[in-house]
Design an enzyme around this catalytic site. Structure first.
Site, PDB file in Angstrom:
ATOM      1  N   CYS A 144       0.847  -1.198   0.000  1.00 25.58           N
ATOM      2  CA  CYS A 144       0.000   0.000   0.000  1.00 25.58           C
ATOM      3  C   CYS A 144       0.882   1.247   0.000  1.00 25.58           C
ATOM      4  CB  CYS A 144      -0.916  -0.014   1.222  1.00 25.58           C
ATOM      5  SG  CYS A 144      -1.732   1.563   1.503  1.00 25.58           S
ATOM      6  N   CYS A 177       0.690   3.310   3.188  1.00 31.55           N
ATOM      7  CA  CYS A 177       1.419   2.663   4.289  1.00 31.55           C
ATOM      8  C   CYS A 177       2.918   2.891   4.111  1.00 31.55           C
ATOM      9  CB  CYS A 177       1.104   1.178   4.366  1.00 31.55           C
ATOM     10  SG  CYS A 177      -0.550   0.827   5.029  1.00 31.55           S
ATOM     11  N   ASP A 181      -0.929  16.361  -1.675  1.00 24.66           N
ATOM     12  CA  ASP A 181      -1.207  15.485  -2.803  1.00 24.66           C
ATOM     13  C   ASP A 181      -0.172  15.751  -3.894  1.00 24.66           C
ATOM     14  OD1 ASP A 181      -4.038  13.915  -3.896  1.00 24.66           O
ATOM     15  OD2 ASP A 181      -2.490  14.436  -5.350  1.00 24.66           O
ATOM     16  N   HIS A 210      -4.503   0.851   8.482  1.00 24.63           N
ATOM     17  CA  HIS A 210      -4.849   0.529   7.094  1.00 24.63           C
ATOM     18  C   HIS A 210      -6.304   0.065   7.022  1.00 24.63           C
ATOM     19  CE1 HIS A 210      -4.234  -0.628   2.903  1.00 24.63           C
ATOM     20  NE2 HIS A 210      -5.095  -1.590   3.191  1.00 24.63           N
ATOM     21  N   ASN A 255     -13.231   9.402  -1.632  1.00 25.56           N
ATOM     22  CA  ASN A 255     -13.706   8.519  -2.689  1.00 25.56           C
ATOM     23  C   ASN A 255     -13.830   7.091  -2.179  1.00 25.56           C
ATOM     24  OD1 ASN A 255     -13.850  10.427  -4.861  1.00 25.56           O
ATOM     25  ND2 ASN A 255     -11.610  10.434  -4.943  1.00 25.56           N
ATOM     26  N   GLY A 314     -13.597   6.555  -8.680  1.00 16.83           N
ATOM     27  CA  GLY A 314     -12.226   6.708  -9.157  1.00 16.83           C
ATOM     28  C   GLY A 314     -11.192   6.522  -8.061  1.00 16.83           C
ATOM     29  N   HIS A 368      -6.564   2.777   0.578  1.00 19.46           N
ATOM     30  CA  HIS A 368      -6.285   3.068   2.001  1.00 19.46           C
ATOM     31  C   HIS A 368      -7.039   4.369   2.228  1.00 19.46           C
ATOM     32  CE1 HIS A 368      -3.103   3.373   5.445  1.00 19.46           C
ATOM     33  NE2 HIS A 368      -4.062   4.268   5.676  1.00 19.46           N
ATOM     34  N   HIS A 372      -8.655   7.856   2.743  1.00 24.22           N
ATOM     35  CA  HIS A 372      -8.023   9.169   2.835  1.00 24.22           C
ATOM     36  C   HIS A 372      -9.045  10.237   2.531  1.00 24.22           C
ATOM     37  CE1 HIS A 372      -7.499   7.513  -1.216  1.00 24.22           C
ATOM     38  NE2 HIS A 372      -7.650   8.766  -1.655  1.00 24.22           N
TER      39      HIS A 372
END
Ligand code: AMP
Length: 115
Positions: free
Chosen positions: A4, A7, A30, A46, A87, A93, A98, A100
């Site tokens: 991930c 992670c 981002d 997670h 999302n 999409g 994980h 967020h």
């Protein structure tokens, strides 16, 4: 989770621009910002998608919003406002499995609901 990407950011195995971190969450810019402010608030636990959030995460989810609140005030975008997006699944999409919370701001944002 071993493969991930978030992670790996938490474990410092890949770099990121971290703007806040504590024992429960990490917040970083981002890599492909959609607004002048575009940060991702990520629990260290997670959880693949919002569908896996359970009662045991009550405190964590509330805490995430408290962190967003604190960062918005500290970084000076609380007053002008901002948007939080999470999302879930393929129609949204969601790329990173994980959970967020995108926090977007720093300009007048467009349509309230995208496409
Ligand atoms: P989502 O489509 O909701 O899963 O959003 C995933 C977000 O993670 C996207 O906006 C990506 O630009 C962002 N992202 C992917 N990899 C990284 C990275 N290594 N560092 C920072 N942001 C990332």
């Amino acid at each position: 989770m071993e493969d991930c990407i978030f992670c790996k950011i938490i474990k410092r195995e890949i770099p990121s621009e971290i703007v806040y971190e504590d024992e429960k969450v990490i917040v970083f810019n981002d890599v492909n910002p959609a607004a002048p402010i575009h940060i991702l608030v990520v629990p260290k636990k997670h959880i693949a998608t919002l569908l896996e959030v359970s009662e045991e995460d009550d405190t964590l989810i509330s805490y995430i919003y408290q962190v967003i609140n604190k960062i918005a005030k500290e970084r000076g975008f609380a007053e002008n406002g901002f948007r939080v997006i999470a999302n879930c699944g393929k129609d949204s999409g969601q790329e990173v499995m994980h959970i967020h919370f995108h926090v977007l701001g720093g300009k007048k944002l467009g349509a309230k609901i995208v496409g």
